[in-house]
Design an enzyme around this catalytic site. Sequence first.
Site, PDB file in Angstrom:
ATOM      1  N   LYS A 127       0.810   1.587  18.456  1.00  0.00           N
ATOM      2  CA  LYS A 127       0.134   2.870  18.228  1.00  0.00           C
ATOM      3  C   LYS A 127      -0.924   3.123  19.297  1.00  0.00           C
ATOM      4  CE  LYS A 127       1.051   3.538  13.383  1.00  0.00           C
ATOM      5  NZ  LYS A 127       0.599   3.394  12.023  1.00  0.00           N
ATOM      6  N   LYS A 165      13.395   1.999  12.563  1.00  0.00           N
ATOM      7  CA  LYS A 165      13.080   1.889  11.144  1.00  0.00           C
ATOM      8  C   LYS A 165      12.966   3.284  10.526  1.00  0.00           C
ATOM      9  CE  LYS A 165       8.805   1.388   9.793  1.00  0.00           C
ATOM     10  NZ  LYS A 165       7.436   0.971   9.522  1.00  0.00           N
ATOM     11  N   LYS A 216       8.681   8.280   7.942  1.00  0.00           N
ATOM     12  CA  LYS A 216       8.344   9.705   7.889  1.00  0.00           C
ATOM     13  C   LYS A 216       7.919  10.203   9.270  1.00  0.00           C
ATOM     14  CE  LYS A 216       6.452  13.198   5.219  1.00  0.00           C
ATOM     15  NZ  LYS A 216       6.741  13.721   3.904  1.00  0.00           N
TER      16      LYS A 216
HETATM   17  P1  TYM Z   1       3.827   1.820   4.471  1.00  0.00           P
HETATM   18  O1  TYM Z   1       3.150   2.924   3.721  1.00  0.00           O
HETATM   19  O2  TYM Z   1       4.260   2.096   5.875  1.00  0.00           O
HETATM   20  O3  TYM Z   1       5.096   1.345   3.671  1.00  0.00           O
HETATM   21  C1  TYM Z   1       5.037   1.014   2.298  1.00  0.00           C
HETATM   22  C2  TYM Z   1       5.980  -0.124   1.992  1.00  0.00           C
HETATM   23  O4  TYM Z   1       7.321   0.250   2.281  1.00  0.00           O
HETATM   24  C3  TYM Z   1       7.903  -0.653   3.197  1.00  0.00           C
HETATM   25  N1  TYM Z   1       8.758   0.139   4.108  1.00  0.00           N
HETATM   26  C4  TYM Z   1      10.014  -0.185   4.431  1.00  0.00           C
HETATM   27  N2  TYM Z   1      10.792  -1.217   4.047  1.00  0.00           N
HETATM   28  C5  TYM Z   1      12.050  -1.269   4.544  1.00  0.00           C
HETATM   29  N3  TYM Z   1      12.549  -0.344   5.409  1.00  0.00           N
HETATM   30  C6  TYM Z   1      11.800   0.710   5.813  1.00  0.00           C
HETATM   31  N4  TYM Z   1      12.314   1.614   6.652  1.00  0.00           N
HETATM   32  C7  TYM Z   1      10.468   0.823   5.321  1.00  0.00           C
HETATM   33  N5  TYM Z   1       9.458   1.730   5.505  1.00  0.00           N
HETATM   34  C8  TYM Z   1       8.430   1.286   4.760  1.00  0.00           C
HETATM   35  C9  TYM Z   1       6.727  -1.280   3.951  1.00  0.00           C
HETATM   36  O5  TYM Z   1       7.079  -2.531   4.481  1.00  0.00           O
HETATM   37  C10 TYM Z   1       5.693  -1.361   2.862  1.00  0.00           C
HETATM   38  O6  TYM Z   1       5.871  -2.518   2.070  1.00  0.00           O
HETATM   39  N6  TYM Z   1       0.079  -1.177   5.886  1.00  0.00           N
HETATM   40  C11 TYM Z   1       0.924  -0.805   4.769  1.00  0.00           C
HETATM   41  C12 TYM Z   1       0.177  -0.331   3.544  1.00  0.00           C
HETATM   42  C13 TYM Z   1      -0.819  -1.308   2.978  1.00  0.00           C
HETATM   43  C14 TYM Z   1      -0.493  -2.480   2.239  1.00  0.00           C
HETATM   44  C15 TYM Z   1      -1.754  -3.025   1.859  1.00  0.00           C
HETATM   45  C16 TYM Z   1       0.689  -3.106   1.885  1.00  0.00           C
HETATM   46  C17 TYM Z   1      -2.174  -1.208   3.018  1.00  0.00           C
HETATM   47  N7  TYM Z   1      -2.739  -2.234   2.346  1.00  0.00           N
HETATM   48  C18 TYM Z   1      -1.817  -4.216   1.120  1.00  0.00           C
HETATM   49  C19 TYM Z   1       0.618  -4.278   1.143  1.00  0.00           C
HETATM   50  C20 TYM Z   1      -0.620  -4.835   0.775  1.00  0.00           C
HETATM   51  C21 TYM Z   1       1.816   0.342   5.198  1.00  0.00           C
HETATM   52  O7  TYM Z   1       1.485   1.112   6.089  1.00  0.00           O
HETATM   53  O8  TYM Z   1       2.929   0.506   4.444  1.00  0.00           O
END
Ligand code: TYM
Length: 332
Positions: free
Chosen positions: A112, A192, A195
């Site tokens: 990023k 991947k 959005k």
């Molecule tokens: P985020 O919002 O990008 O995604 C949420 C969860 O969905 C999973 N995910 C996917 N898994 C498989 N294939 C995909 N294409 C895909 N897109 C999203 C992500 O792995 C995630 O589990 N940093 C984190 C949010 C966060 C978090 C936390 C997670 C903040 N604090 C504490 C766990 C524990 C994030 O941006 O996820």
Amino acid sequence: MARIFSGIQPSGELHIGNYLGAVKNWVQLQATHPGAIYCVVDYHAITGAYDPAVLRARRWGMAKSLLAAGIDPVLSALFMQSDVPEHTELSWIFTTITPLGDLERQTQFKDKSSKMESIPAGLLMYPVLQSADILLYRADRVPVGEDQIQHLELARDTARKWNAKFGVEYFPEPKPLLTPARRIMGLDGNAKMSKSLGNTIGLLESDEEIWQKLRPAVTDPQRVRKSDPGRPDVCNIYQLHKAFSVESTQEHVAEQCRTAGWGCMDCKKVLLEGMVQELTPIRRRSEALDAEPARVLDALADGARAARGIAQETLGEVREVMGLNAVAVPTG
Ligand code: TYM
């Protein structure tokens, strides 16, 4: 019993990537782990440029679609991160023990920040806040997709460092819980599903909208003509069959692909049937929540109250260990 925590960005409605990679698992874990804690991480969503009105709508959309997907506010606490200020408080504490180099090495930061002229410090600190999210509840199991593994390594390092620095075994080392769908690719088959890349299928989209996206979706590039045999294992559509179709259908689809019995359109039509079967009840529940928005607000308020109770307890203990709890006249 293990304590489950996980978080998700307020990106509006769920898509099949974050649903299959994480949220479906959150829902299933409720059966064995009542008391799981699930958080919409709105403070994580403000590290780049954004429009407050859009964020407001997306926080709502995410909370509603998590409930529609099956998060049950009786079994789990669902809340907005910014409603529990202890997240940012513990995050500051963790910044004081996190080496800068560990943050600069994070893949998501490198990706990023390489596209930015001026890098907000919040982008660098992002995984520190994520560690605080998890450790605030002393959670030891974190259901996530594959892309979060590196951030969880940092959370484990943080727990270990803090415990060692203060000579207590207080924070557990949280481990990821992955699903077979640990990385769902976008419909372009290149990156991947996400959005921000515009390559998603939304969980609440209509059958027709889903079909319009599936039709042109990339399949095995070696399968140029219908008569060419395909390779299910490299086909993104087959990966989705593994998530949405029953086992006997998966086997049939793979066989038809390998022998060129079916064309890719036939295969996609069967996938659509599986998706409609799974997603229709979610869509119905979402419509019911639209008609009764107070149910979403009540769930979030109850969730924040429950989460905050645990969070305040942890912060109290952390302050005490760190010499921050009370002003006392030094003795000796
Ligand atoms: P985020 O919002 O990008 O995604 C949420 C969860 O969905 C999973 N995910 C996917 N898994 C498989 N294939 C995909 N294409 C895909 N897109 C999203 C992500 O792995 C995630 O589990 N940093 C984190 C949010 C966060 C978090 C936390 C997670 C903040 N604090 C504490 C766990 C524990 C994030 O941006 O996820």
